[in-house]
Design a protein around this motif. Sequence first.
Motif, PDB file in Angstrom:
ATOM      1  N   ILE A 227       0.034  -2.444  -0.154  1.00  8.97           N
ATOM      2  CA  ILE A 227       0.737  -1.942   1.021  1.00  8.97           C
ATOM      3  C   ILE A 227      -0.069  -0.791   1.604  1.00  8.97           C
ATOM      4  N   GLU A 228      -0.547  -0.970   2.830  1.00  8.87           N
ATOM      5  CA  GLU A 228      -1.422   0.009   3.463  1.00  8.87           C
ATOM      6  C   GLU A 228      -0.593   1.047   4.216  1.00  8.87           C
ATOM      7  N   LEU A 229      -0.807   2.316   3.841  1.00 11.40           N
ATOM      8  CA  LEU A 229      -0.081   3.421   4.448  1.00 11.40           C
ATOM      9  C   LEU A 229      -1.040   4.567   4.725  1.00 11.40           C
ATOM     10  N   ILE A 272       7.028  10.696   1.454  1.00 14.56           N
ATOM     11  CA  ILE A 272       6.737   9.334   1.914  1.00 14.56           C
ATOM     12  C   ILE A 272       6.493   8.429   0.708  1.00 14.56           C
ATOM     13  N   GLY A 273       5.776   8.944  -0.297  1.00 15.12           N
ATOM     14  CA  GLY A 273       5.495   8.149  -1.492  1.00 15.12           C
ATOM     15  C   GLY A 273       6.753   7.741  -2.225  1.00 15.12           C
ATOM     16  N   ASP A 274       7.682   8.672  -2.425  1.00 12.70           N
ATOM     17  CA  ASP A 274       8.935   8.347  -3.122  1.00 12.70           C
ATOM     18  C   ASP A 274       9.780   7.384  -2.298  1.00 12.70           C
ATOM     19  N   THR A 275       9.740   7.535  -0.976  1.00  8.01           N
ATOM     20  CA  THR A 275      10.467   6.598  -0.108  1.00  8.01           C
ATOM     21  C   THR A 275       9.893   5.197  -0.241  1.00  8.01           C
ATOM     22  N   ALA A 276       8.573   5.096  -0.264  1.00 11.99           N
ATOM     23  CA  ALA A 276       7.915   3.792  -0.406  1.00 11.99           C
ATOM     24  C   ALA A 276       8.279   3.139  -1.731  1.00 11.99           C
ATOM     25  N   ARG A 277       8.282   3.931  -2.785  1.00  9.08           N
ATOM     26  CA  ARG A 277       8.623   3.377  -4.102  1.00  9.08           C
ATOM     27  C   ARG A 277      10.088   2.941  -4.166  1.00  9.08           C
ATOM     28  N   LEU A 278      10.978   3.663  -3.500  1.00  7.57           N
ATOM     29  CA  LEU A 278      12.385   3.266  -3.466  1.00  7.57           C
ATOM     30  C   LEU A 278      12.550   1.961  -2.698  1.00  7.57           C
ATOM     31  N   ILE A 279      11.854   1.804  -1.600  1.00  7.49           N
ATOM     32  CA  ILE A 279      11.933   0.549  -0.841  1.00  7.49           C
ATOM     33  C   ILE A 279      11.444  -0.616  -1.694  1.00  7.49           C
ATOM     34  N   MET A 283      13.637  -3.871  -2.860  1.00  2.00           N
ATOM     35  CA  MET A 283      13.207  -5.216  -2.485  1.00  2.00           C
ATOM     36  C   MET A 283      12.731  -6.014  -3.686  1.00  2.00           C
ATOM     37  N   GLY A 284      12.786  -5.418  -4.865  1.00  5.87           N
ATOM     38  CA  GLY A 284      12.373  -6.113  -6.083  1.00  5.87           C
ATOM     39  C   GLY A 284      10.914  -6.509  -6.070  1.00  5.87           C
ATOM     40  N   ALA A 285      10.071  -5.647  -5.490  1.00  8.87           N
ATOM     41  CA  ALA A 285       8.658  -5.990  -5.307  1.00  8.87           C
ATOM     42  C   ALA A 285       7.768  -5.133  -6.195  1.00  8.87           C
ATOM     43  N   SER A 286       6.791  -5.776  -6.800  1.00 11.94           N
ATOM     44  CA  SER A 286       5.762  -5.078  -7.563  1.00 11.94           C
ATOM     45  C   SER A 286       4.539  -4.958  -6.674  1.00 11.94           C
ATOM     46  N   VAL A 287       4.303  -3.743  -6.139  1.00 11.64           N
ATOM     47  CA  VAL A 287       3.253  -3.564  -5.151  1.00 11.64           C
ATOM     48  C   VAL A 287       2.436  -2.312  -5.469  1.00 11.64           C
ATOM     49  N   GLU A 288       1.283  -2.232  -4.822  1.00 11.75           N
ATOM     50  CA  GLU A 288       0.413  -1.074  -4.929  1.00 11.75           C
ATOM     51  C   GLU A 288       0.299  -0.447  -3.541  1.00 11.75           C
ATOM     52  N   PHE A 289       0.434   0.863  -3.480  1.00 12.05           N
ATOM     53  CA  PHE A 289       0.321   1.567  -2.211  1.00 12.05           C
ATOM     54  C   PHE A 289      -1.079   2.147  -2.092  1.00 12.05           C
ATOM     55  N   VAL A 290      -1.772   1.806  -1.011  1.00 14.01           N
ATOM     56  CA  VAL A 290      -3.146   2.249  -0.811  1.00 14.01           C
ATOM     57  C   VAL A 290      -3.262   2.988   0.514  1.00 14.01           C
ATOM     58  N   CYS A 291      -4.204   3.916   0.560  1.00 13.70           N
ATOM     59  CA  CYS A 291      -4.414   4.716   1.762  1.00 13.70           C
ATOM     60  C   CYS A 291      -5.352   3.989   2.721  1.00 13.70           C
ATOM     61  N   ASP A 292      -4.888   3.787   3.938  1.00 16.63           N
ATOM     62  CA  ASP A 292      -5.692   3.197   5.000  1.00 16.63           C
ATOM     63  C   ASP A 292      -6.153   4.333   5.909  1.00 16.63           C
ATOM     64  N   PRO A 293      -7.437   4.633   5.943  1.00 12.70           N
ATOM     65  CA  PRO A 293      -7.922   5.798   6.717  1.00 12.70           C
ATOM     66  C   PRO A 293      -7.495   5.798   8.178  1.00 12.70           C
TER      67      PRO A 293
END
Length: 352
Positions: A227-229, A272-279, A283-293
């Motif tokens: 997930i690009e953020l 923002i990070g904690d919000t992303a992890r709560l979402i 949603m029952g999703a196993s995802v990785e959050f990555v920084c998009d410059p």
Amino acid sequence: MMLPTDQHRKRRNCDMASPHSTASPNLPTCLVTGADGFIGSHLTELLVARGYRVRALVQYNSWGHWGWLDEAACKARIEVVLGDIRDAAFCRTLVRGVDIVFHLAALIAIPYSYRAPESYAQTNVLGTLNMCQAALEAGVRRFVHTSTSEVYGTARYVPIDESHPLQPQSPYSASKIGADAMAQSFHASFGLPVTVARPFNTYGPRQSARAVIPTIITQIAAGKRRIELGDLRPTRDFNYVEDTCRGMVALAECDAAVGEVVNIGSNYEVSIGDTARLIAELMGASVEFVCDPQRMRPAASEVQRLWCDNRKIERLTGFKPAIALREGLQRTIAWFTQPEHLRHYRADHYHV
């Protein structure tokens, strides 16, 4: 509702509006500018549900599209007008016969304000000037101007109350500071009954794809696992759109709010990070959050911390937010993940 002064009793006849059989004859006529947008469409629905007559301004387009109002259940019960607040003559016609103005029309995408700052000054500052002048001439009984917590910039202290210094950390926030000042000047100089409503970070169904919560939800719903953020460290005070709209109506109905700047927020800070992890959890999703410059703001322009002090609106109106973050995110996820809604968003493309 505050009684109009003699100056504000001078009202022009309206050649646009017509009474709605579903509206209460005892309630005022409201104008919502920016009614085709995210918050504006929800506010329009709330006002109709409460029995107000509503005139809804939609930004002019040659297709005759009404934005999110095209999907609103109340669209047969409102008067829709297409136009542009940058045109002063149009604004004078638009406001005739209106009792309460909810001014939401604005350019709001922060990243685009780096590319086209002049357009933000034209719409947000000049457009607000046009609306204030038109409202003054029409003798409106209340003018609720919509601000944003972005005008505070990175918090110097928390929670942020209405006395916090204003810091223009982006062309967008600068344009909103200018718009707020314009509205306040019309109250001080001419007696226009202005209230500056200052919502913190509103989210919910229909929100723009450039906002962080829809960005996360739509990428997960599209099956992405990376997930690009942008920056995950900043904190925000998120508020469900229904609460923001209720707060705005409460201010419009409060005589003591005239001449005031009033925050609308939850008094709850989350990164923002904690919000992303709560979402992802919801949603029952196993995802990785990555920084998009490309999603990162310039370093000095990033607002690192926003946390609302909401005591003033409670003191003035008794308003309290009703939807906690978890419940609001569940409602938002349920809306976005419906195929007919998800098709409006492009999860594989970064929207400036």
